[in-house]
Design an enzyme around this catalytic site. Structure first.
Site, PDB file in Angstrom:
ATOM      1  CB  SER A   8      -0.899   0.008   1.251  1.00 55.77           C
ATOM      2  OG  SER A   8      -1.471   1.297   1.400  1.00 55.77           O
ATOM      3  CG  HIS A  33      -4.193  -1.426  -1.227  1.00 59.00           C
ATOM      4  ND1 HIS A  33      -5.354  -2.130  -1.461  1.00 59.00           N
ATOM      5  CD2 HIS A  33      -4.474  -0.567  -0.225  1.00 59.00           C
ATOM      6  CE1 HIS A  33      -6.294  -1.719  -0.622  1.00 59.00           C
ATOM      7  NE2 HIS A  33      -5.790  -0.759   0.138  1.00 59.00           N
ATOM      8  CG  ASP A  35      -5.165   2.705   1.140  1.00 58.00           C
ATOM      9  OD1 ASP A  35      -6.155   1.954   1.130  1.00 58.00           O
ATOM     10  OD2 ASP A  35      -4.032   2.357   1.520  1.00 58.00           O
ATOM     11  CG  MET A  37      -8.215   7.605   2.820  1.00 61.76           C
ATOM     12  SD  MET A  37      -7.359   7.609   4.395  1.00 61.76           S
ATOM     13  CE  MET A  37      -6.441   6.058   4.275  1.00 61.76           C
ATOM     14  CG  HIS A  68      -9.420   0.515   0.146  1.00 59.96           C
ATOM     15  ND1 HIS A  68      -8.767   0.342   1.357  1.00 59.96           N
ATOM     16  CD2 HIS A  68     -10.751   0.511   0.436  1.00 59.96           C
ATOM     17  CE1 HIS A  68      -9.669   0.243   2.324  1.00 59.96           C
ATOM     18  NE2 HIS A  68     -10.870   0.344   1.798  1.00 59.96           N
ATOM     19  CG  MET A  70     -11.238   3.720   2.793  1.00 55.01           C
ATOM     20  SD  MET A  70      -9.633   3.662   3.592  1.00 55.01           S
ATOM     21  CE  MET A  70      -8.598   3.704   2.142  1.00 55.01           C
ATOM     22  CG  MET A 137     -11.820  -2.287   6.020  1.00 54.37           C
ATOM     23  SD  MET A 137     -10.348  -1.883   5.041  1.00 54.37           S
ATOM     24  CE  MET A 137      -9.329  -1.021   6.237  1.00 54.37           C
ATOM     25  N   GLY A 144      -2.749   4.216   8.309  1.00 50.15           N
ATOM     26  CA  GLY A 144      -1.833   3.092   8.348  1.00 50.15           C
ATOM     27  C   GLY A 144      -1.250   2.946   9.745  1.00 50.15           C
ATOM     28  N   GLY A 145      -0.561   1.848   9.960  1.00 51.33           N
ATOM     29  CA  GLY A 145       0.192   1.661  11.196  1.00 51.33           C
ATOM     30  C   GLY A 145      -0.618   1.241  12.403  1.00 51.33           C
ATOM     31  CG  ASP A 172      -6.365  -2.447   3.703  1.00 53.68           C
ATOM     32  OD1 ASP A 172      -5.252  -2.188   4.201  1.00 53.68           O
ATOM     33  OD2 ASP A 172      -7.001  -1.638   2.998  1.00 53.68           O
ATOM     34  N   GLY A 173      -4.868  -3.925   6.763  1.00 51.26           N
ATOM     35  CA  GLY A 173      -4.655  -3.274   8.049  1.00 51.26           C
ATOM     36  C   GLY A 173      -3.895  -4.157   9.016  1.00 51.26           C
ATOM     37  N   GLY A 174      -2.711  -3.683   9.393  1.00 47.70           N
ATOM     38  CA  GLY A 174      -1.931  -4.429  10.374  1.00 47.70           C
ATOM     39  C   GLY A 174      -1.362  -5.738   9.854  1.00 47.70           C
ATOM     40  N   GLY A 194       1.129  -1.908   4.194  1.00 47.89           N
ATOM     41  CA  GLY A 194       1.672  -0.570   4.007  1.00 47.89           C
ATOM     42  C   GLY A 194       2.912  -0.344   4.848  1.00 47.89           C
TER      43      GLY A 194
HETATM   44  C1  DX5 Z   1      -6.132   1.989   5.944  1.00 54.89           C
HETATM   45  C2  DX5 Z   1      -5.814   1.596   4.542  1.00 54.89           C
HETATM   46  C3  DX5 Z   1      -4.724   0.614   4.420  1.00 54.89           C
HETATM   47  C4  DX5 Z   1      -3.399   1.039   4.974  1.00 54.89           C
HETATM   48  C5  DX5 Z   1      -2.860  -0.156   5.693  1.00 54.89           C
HETATM   49  O1  DX5 Z   1      -7.328   2.636   6.007  1.00 54.89           O
HETATM   50  O2  DX5 Z   1      -6.941   1.073   3.895  1.00 54.89           O
HETATM   51  O3  DX5 Z   1      -4.583   0.146   3.085  1.00 54.89           O
HETATM   52  O4  DX5 Z   1      -2.480   1.452   3.996  1.00 54.89           O
HETATM   53  O5  DX5 Z   1      -1.749   0.237   6.385  1.00 54.89           O
HETATM   54  P1  DX5 Z   1      -0.932  -0.749   7.334  1.00 54.89           P
HETATM   55  O6  DX5 Z   1      -0.433  -1.880   6.489  1.00 54.89           O
HETATM   56  O7  DX5 Z   1       0.159   0.153   7.815  1.00 54.89           O
HETATM   57  O8  DX5 Z   1      -1.841  -1.203   8.435  1.00 54.89           O
HETATM   58 ZN    ZN Z   2      -6.587   0.114   1.916  1.00 54.73          ZN
END
Ligand code: DX5
Ligand code: ZN
Length: 217
Positions: A8, A33, A35, A37, A68, A70, A137, A144-145, A172-174, A194
């Site tokens: 990501s 990927h 993102d 927003m 993606h 959002m 999700m 991220g993070g 997606d996430g963590g 990410g």
């Molecule tokens: C969060 C995004 C993710 C994000 C994930 O809302 O949709 O794609 O980049 O980040 P990590 O891998 O750091 O959790």
């Molecule tokens: Zn994402």
């Protein structure tokens, strides 16, 4: 279905985006990927079709761009992201009352249609329609993070049971070397990472380590 890791770019240095993407492509990545927003569906604002188009120009046609969204009212923006070079477009079930319509509109725009659900949203919607990709999700969207939500593998199993054969199941996430394996066991086939990739000293090596943990072919 073969498993893949999707780095990501949210965690990449936007001032050197092309070089950051090149590093993971050189390490074997075939999907990136992206993102999007809007400051409404989630508080942050990231990027739009112009940056996606520049990325498509940079990577050429052989790389998948997994977009993606959002954003609220995703149906208003599908054409622009499709025209800019999205391979697949994923929107959130929470973002529009017109989920079925939006899936069809994505396909009509020439892209693979993905439907995402937030951690607090039950997976039952996947029993109501066919999608090309289901995005579970594993953190709350927007940043991220964040830490992987521990009960996600149970939800993945419930989603997997509702999907038609051949449907991609994305997490997606963590996602990192400690969480990718348990998601793979629960049925995930596409692993967004990410921070664990672009936050590492060597993003290429980090990509390969996560692909190994996810048992990508
Ligand atoms: C969060 C995004 C993710 C994000 C994930 O809302 O949709 O794609 O980049 O980040 P990590 O891998 O750091 O959790
Ligand atoms: Zn994402």
């Amino acid at each position: 279905m073969s498993r893949r890791v999707a780095p990501s770019i949210l965690a990449a240095d936007f001032a050197r985006l092309g070089a950051a993407v090149d590093e993971v492509l050189a390490a074997g990545a075939t999907v990136i990927h992206v993102d999007v927003m809007d400051g409404h569906f989630v508080p942050p604002i990231t990027l739009g079709p112009a940056v996606l188009g520049a990325l498509r120009e940079h990577v050429g046609d052989a790389v998948d761009l997994d977009v993606h969204l959002m954003i609220e009212r995703p149906d208003r923006h599908l054409e622009a992201f499709a025209a800019a070079g999205a391979t697949g477009i994923t929107f959130h079930a929470e973002a529009t009352p017109h989920v079925h319509y939006t899936v069809q509109a994505i396909r009509e725009a020439g892209c693979r249609a993905g439907l995402a659900v937030n951690p607090g949203t039950p997976p039952t919607v996947y029993g109501e329609l066919d999608v090309d990709l289901a995005l579970c999700m594993t953190v709350n969207p927007g940043w991220g993070g964040q830490a992987f939500i521990a009960r996600s593998p149970d939800k993945l199993r419930r989603i997997a049971a509702l999907l038609a054969p051949g449907t991609e199941l994305e997490v997606d996430g963590g996602i990192d070397t400690s969480t990718a394996g348990i998601c793979a066991e629960a049925g995930a086939t596409l692993f967004v990472a990410g921070t664990a990739v672009f936050g590492a000293d060597d993003p290429g090596a980090a990509y390969r380590a996560i692909a190994g943990a996810a048992k990508c072919g």
